[in-house]
Design a protein around this motif. Structure first.
Motif, PDB file in Angstrom:
ATOM      1  N   MET A  31       0.782  -1.241   0.000  1.00 11.04           N
ATOM      2  CA  MET A  31       0.000   0.000   0.000  1.00 11.04           C
ATOM      3  C   MET A  31       0.808   1.282   0.000  1.00 11.04           C
ATOM      4  N   ARG A  32       2.132   1.165  -0.017  1.00  6.07           N
ATOM      5  CA  ARG A  32       3.002   2.342   0.052  1.00  6.07           C
ATOM      6  C   ARG A  32       2.751   3.141   1.327  1.00  6.07           C
ATOM      7  N   LEU A  33       2.496   2.429   2.408  1.00  4.05           N
ATOM      8  CA  LEU A  33       2.215   3.051   3.693  1.00  4.05           C
ATOM      9  C   LEU A  33       3.405   2.881   4.622  1.00  4.05           C
ATOM     10  N   VAL A  34       3.914   3.995   5.137  1.00  2.00           N
ATOM     11  CA  VAL A  34       4.971   3.972   6.141  1.00  2.00           C
ATOM     12  C   VAL A  34       4.295   3.941   7.503  1.00  2.00           C
ATOM     13  N   ASN A  35       4.353   2.800   8.162  1.00  2.00           N
ATOM     14  CA  ASN A  35       3.624   2.595   9.416  1.00  2.00           C
ATOM     15  C   ASN A  35       4.501   2.977  10.610  1.00  2.00           C
ATOM     16  N   ILE A  36       4.339   4.208  11.079  1.00  2.00           N
ATOM     17  CA  ILE A  36       5.109   4.689  12.219  1.00  2.00           C
ATOM     18  C   ILE A  36       4.758   3.922  13.494  1.00  2.00           C
ATOM     19  N   ALA A  37       3.542   3.382  13.548  1.00  2.00           N
ATOM     20  CA  ALA A  37       3.077   2.693  14.760  1.00  2.00           C
ATOM     21  C   ALA A  37       3.593   1.261  14.872  1.00  2.00           C
ATOM     22  N   HIS A  38       4.375   0.797  13.901  1.00  2.00           N
ATOM     23  CA  HIS A  38       4.789  -0.599  13.880  1.00  2.00           C
ATOM     24  C   HIS A  38       5.528  -1.002  15.157  1.00  2.00           C
ATOM     25  N   GLY A  39       6.412  -0.156  15.639  1.00  2.00           N
ATOM     26  CA  GLY A  39       7.153  -0.478  16.861  1.00  2.00           C
ATOM     27  C   GLY A  39       6.259  -0.613  18.070  1.00  2.00           C
ATOM     28  N   ASP A  40       5.249   0.250  18.161  1.00  2.00           N
ATOM     29  CA  ASP A  40       4.336   0.174  19.295  1.00  2.00           C
ATOM     30  C   ASP A  40       3.413  -1.035  19.183  1.00  2.00           C
ATOM     31  N   ILE A  41       3.116  -1.467  17.963  1.00  2.00           N
ATOM     32  CA  ILE A  41       2.341  -2.698  17.784  1.00  2.00           C
ATOM     33  C   ILE A  41       3.162  -3.895  18.264  1.00  2.00           C
ATOM     34  N   ILE A  42       4.464  -3.861  18.019  1.00  2.00           N
ATOM     35  CA  ILE A  42       5.357  -4.906  18.541  1.00  2.00           C
ATOM     36  C   ILE A  42       5.256  -4.971  20.065  1.00  2.00           C
ATOM     37  N   VAL A  43       5.334  -3.808  20.707  1.00  2.00           N
ATOM     38  CA  VAL A  43       5.263  -3.750  22.167  1.00  2.00           C
ATOM     39  C   VAL A  43       3.886  -4.197  22.659  1.00  2.00           C
ATOM     40  N   LEU A  44       2.832  -3.816  21.936  1.00  2.00           N
ATOM     41  CA  LEU A  44       1.482  -4.238  22.312  1.00  2.00           C
ATOM     42  C   LEU A  44       1.375  -5.763  22.276  1.00  2.00           C
ATOM     43  N   GLY A  45       1.995  -6.383  21.278  1.00  2.00           N
ATOM     44  CA  GLY A  45       2.009  -7.839  21.214  1.00  2.00           C
ATOM     45  C   GLY A  45       2.715  -8.455  22.406  1.00  2.00           C
ATOM     46  N   ALA A  46       3.804  -7.816  22.859  1.00  2.00           N
ATOM     47  CA  ALA A  46       4.532  -8.323  24.026  1.00  2.00           C
ATOM     48  C   ALA A  46       3.669  -8.238  25.280  1.00  2.00           C
ATOM     49  N   TYR A  47       2.962  -7.117  25.454  1.00  2.00           N
ATOM     50  CA  TYR A  47       2.096  -6.970  26.630  1.00  2.00           C
ATOM     51  C   TYR A  47       0.909  -7.931  26.562  1.00  2.00           C
ATOM     52  N   ALA A  48       0.370  -8.153  25.362  1.00  2.00           N
ATOM     53  CA  ALA A  48      -0.723  -9.117  25.227  1.00  2.00           C
ATOM     54  C   ALA A  48      -0.255 -10.510  25.639  1.00  2.00           C
ATOM     55  N   SER A  49       0.966 -10.864  25.246  1.00  2.00           N
ATOM     56  CA  SER A  49       1.527 -12.150  25.645  1.00  2.00           C
ATOM     57  C   SER A  49       1.712 -12.215  27.157  1.00  2.00           C
ATOM     58  N   MET A  50       2.152 -11.115  27.741  1.00  2.00           N
ATOM     59  CA  MET A  50       2.352 -11.079  29.191  1.00  2.00           C
ATOM     60  C   MET A  50       1.038 -11.346  29.927  1.00  2.00           C
ATOM     61  N   LEU A  51      -0.056 -10.785  29.414  1.00  2.00           N
ATOM     62  CA  LEU A  51      -1.361 -11.027  30.035  1.00  2.00           C
ATOM     63  C   LEU A  51      -1.766 -12.487  29.913  1.00  2.00           C
ATOM     64  N   ILE A  95       0.339   8.554   7.183  1.00  2.00           N
ATOM     65  CA  ILE A  95       1.546   8.559   8.013  1.00  2.00           C
ATOM     66  C   ILE A  95       1.262   9.277   9.331  1.00  2.00           C
ATOM     67  N   VAL A  96       0.595  10.431   9.230  1.00  2.00           N
ATOM     68  CA  VAL A  96       0.224  11.175  10.444  1.00  2.00           C
ATOM     69  C   VAL A  96      -0.710  10.337  11.317  1.00  2.00           C
ATOM     70  N   ALA A  97      -1.629   9.617  10.673  1.00  2.00           N
ATOM     71  CA  ALA A  97      -2.559   8.768  11.430  1.00  2.00           C
ATOM     72  C   ALA A  97      -1.821   7.665  12.180  1.00  2.00           C
ATOM     73  N   THR A  98      -0.843   7.026  11.533  1.00  2.00           N
ATOM     74  CA  THR A  98      -0.090   5.973  12.224  1.00  2.00           C
ATOM     75  C   THR A  98       0.741   6.548  13.363  1.00  2.00           C
ATOM     76  N   PHE A  99       1.200   7.794  13.207  1.00  2.00           N
ATOM     77  CA  PHE A  99       1.913   8.441  14.310  1.00  2.00           C
ATOM     78  C   PHE A  99       0.971   8.650  15.493  1.00  2.00           C
ATOM     79  N   GLY A 100      -0.273   9.049  15.193  1.00  2.00           N
ATOM     80  CA  GLY A 100      -1.261   9.196  16.254  1.00  2.00           C
ATOM     81  C   GLY A 100      -1.582   7.873  16.922  1.00  2.00           C
ATOM     82  N   ILE A 101      -1.675   6.806  16.125  1.00  2.00           N
ATOM     83  CA  ILE A 101      -1.916   5.472  16.677  1.00  2.00           C
ATOM     84  C   ILE A 101      -0.757   5.062  17.584  1.00  2.00           C
ATOM     85  N   SER A 102       0.454   5.398  17.167  1.00  2.00           N
ATOM     86  CA  SER A 102       1.639   5.103  17.967  1.00  2.00           C
ATOM     87  C   SER A 102       1.559   5.768  19.339  1.00  2.00           C
ATOM     88  N   LEU A 103       1.204   7.055  19.348  1.00  2.00           N
ATOM     89  CA  LEU A 103       1.084   7.782  20.619  1.00  2.00           C
ATOM     90  C   LEU A 103      -0.029   7.200  21.483  1.00  2.00           C
TER      91      LEU A 103
END
Length: 302
Positions: A31-51, A95-103
């Motif tokens: 999609m030619r999308l630069v996903n700024i939130a990708h790192g935070d999705i990684i962390v979210l996966g780690a916390y989901a596993s922790m639960l 891109i701005v939207a993924t930055f907002g999702i990241s925050l």
């Protein structure tokens, strides 16, 4: 001093880096999308596993059975009902939207779990094993094997399945793909959701081998992911593996030479160097591959 242990360490961590970059390169390639939130999705996966580990008492790797589909289901509507519409408005709005999702993810995790460092307890997390005469961590070997298998499987799926051909058709020319009966919006949502699922796998492996926090881990690994994508070729699935191995070796060998305190600096340096040579190197390679791919992709999707 550079010896076999340094090289092997770099190769093994490169497998983890490949998983980190896989979702990034897949989303951008389709999609030619630069996903700024990708790192935070990684962390979210780690916390989901922790639960899951805390509530059900499962091993962190077993928790992937629940975490991967959960992340897929969370990410699908985000792409389908938020980002897909923004993609039509140009490159900047999504891109701005993924930055907002990241925050949003980072703030939510701090509120729910505080900013303290966490890790996923596993009996093999710090265990060592002998591999080619070198003692390495079992968790690194597991991450490497999963990384290689995952990247190769996705690459084969993209090249040989009808669904993969449809994805490549939507990437090459979404308007023409839509006239051929391909549901481009659904493909985009599935791709983004799959990328989130891959990010969850990376998050669990990072949680086992390194630990994580809601504020710093995401940024560190999204930087690694972007560096791997640039090294391996933007949108190139197998490039995620080659780029991951290359960055792992650069980091490991560089740390042996200049000191481990410069590990992050080496990532920045590798990223900047590749960006400098990209106009003369990447465009030539990508241009040759792109002309061949565009001639084949729509034909395969029929």
């Amino acid at each position: 001093m550079i010896d076999g242990s340094v090289i092997l360490s770099g190769v093994l961590v490169g497998g983890l880096y490949a998983i980190v970059a896989l979702g990034l390169t897949l989303v951008f390639g389709v999609m030619r999308l630069v996903n700024i939130a990708h790192g935070d999705i990684i962390v979210l996966g780690a916390y989901a596993s922790m639960l899951v580990v805390t509530v059900l008492g499962w091993d962190p790797l077993v928790s992937l059975v629940a975490v991967v589909p959960l992340m897929f289901l969370i990410a699908y509507p985000v792409q389908r009902y938020v980002l897909t519409g923004l993609l039509r408005k140009g490159e900047e709005p999504p891109i701005v939207a993924t930055f907002g999702i990241s925050l949003l993810i980072s703030a939510a995790l701090v509120l729910a779990f505080t900013g303290n460092a966490q890790s996923l307890a596993a009996p093999y997390a710090l265990q060592g094993m002998n591999l080619f005469g070198v003692t390495v961590r079992v968790s690194d070997v597991i991450a490497f094997v999963i990384g290689v298998v995952l990247v190769v499987a996705v690459n084969l799926w993209m090249k040989r399945s009808r669904y993969g051909a449809a994805l490549r058709a939507a990437s090459s020319d979404p308007q023409t793909a839509a006239t051929m009966g391909i549901n481009v919006n659904r493909l985009y949502a599935v791709t983004f959701a799959a990328a989130a699922a891959f990010a969850a796998v990376a998050g669990v492996l990072i949680g086992i081998g390194y630990g994580f926090t809601p504020t710093t881990t995401g940024f560190s690994f999204v930087l690694i992911g972007f560096t791997v994508v640039v090294l391996g070729g933007i949108g190139n699935v197998m490039g995620a593996l080659w780029g991951g191995l290359a960055l792992g070796l650069i980091q490991s060998v560089g740390s042996a030479i200049v000191g481990s305190e410069y590990r992050d600096f080496l990532i920045y340096a590798a990223f900047l160097v590749v960006l400098l040579v990209k106009p003369t190197l990447h465009r030539v390679v990508s241009g040759i591959q792109g002309m061949r791919a565009e001639r084949l992709v729509l034909k395969e999707a029929k």
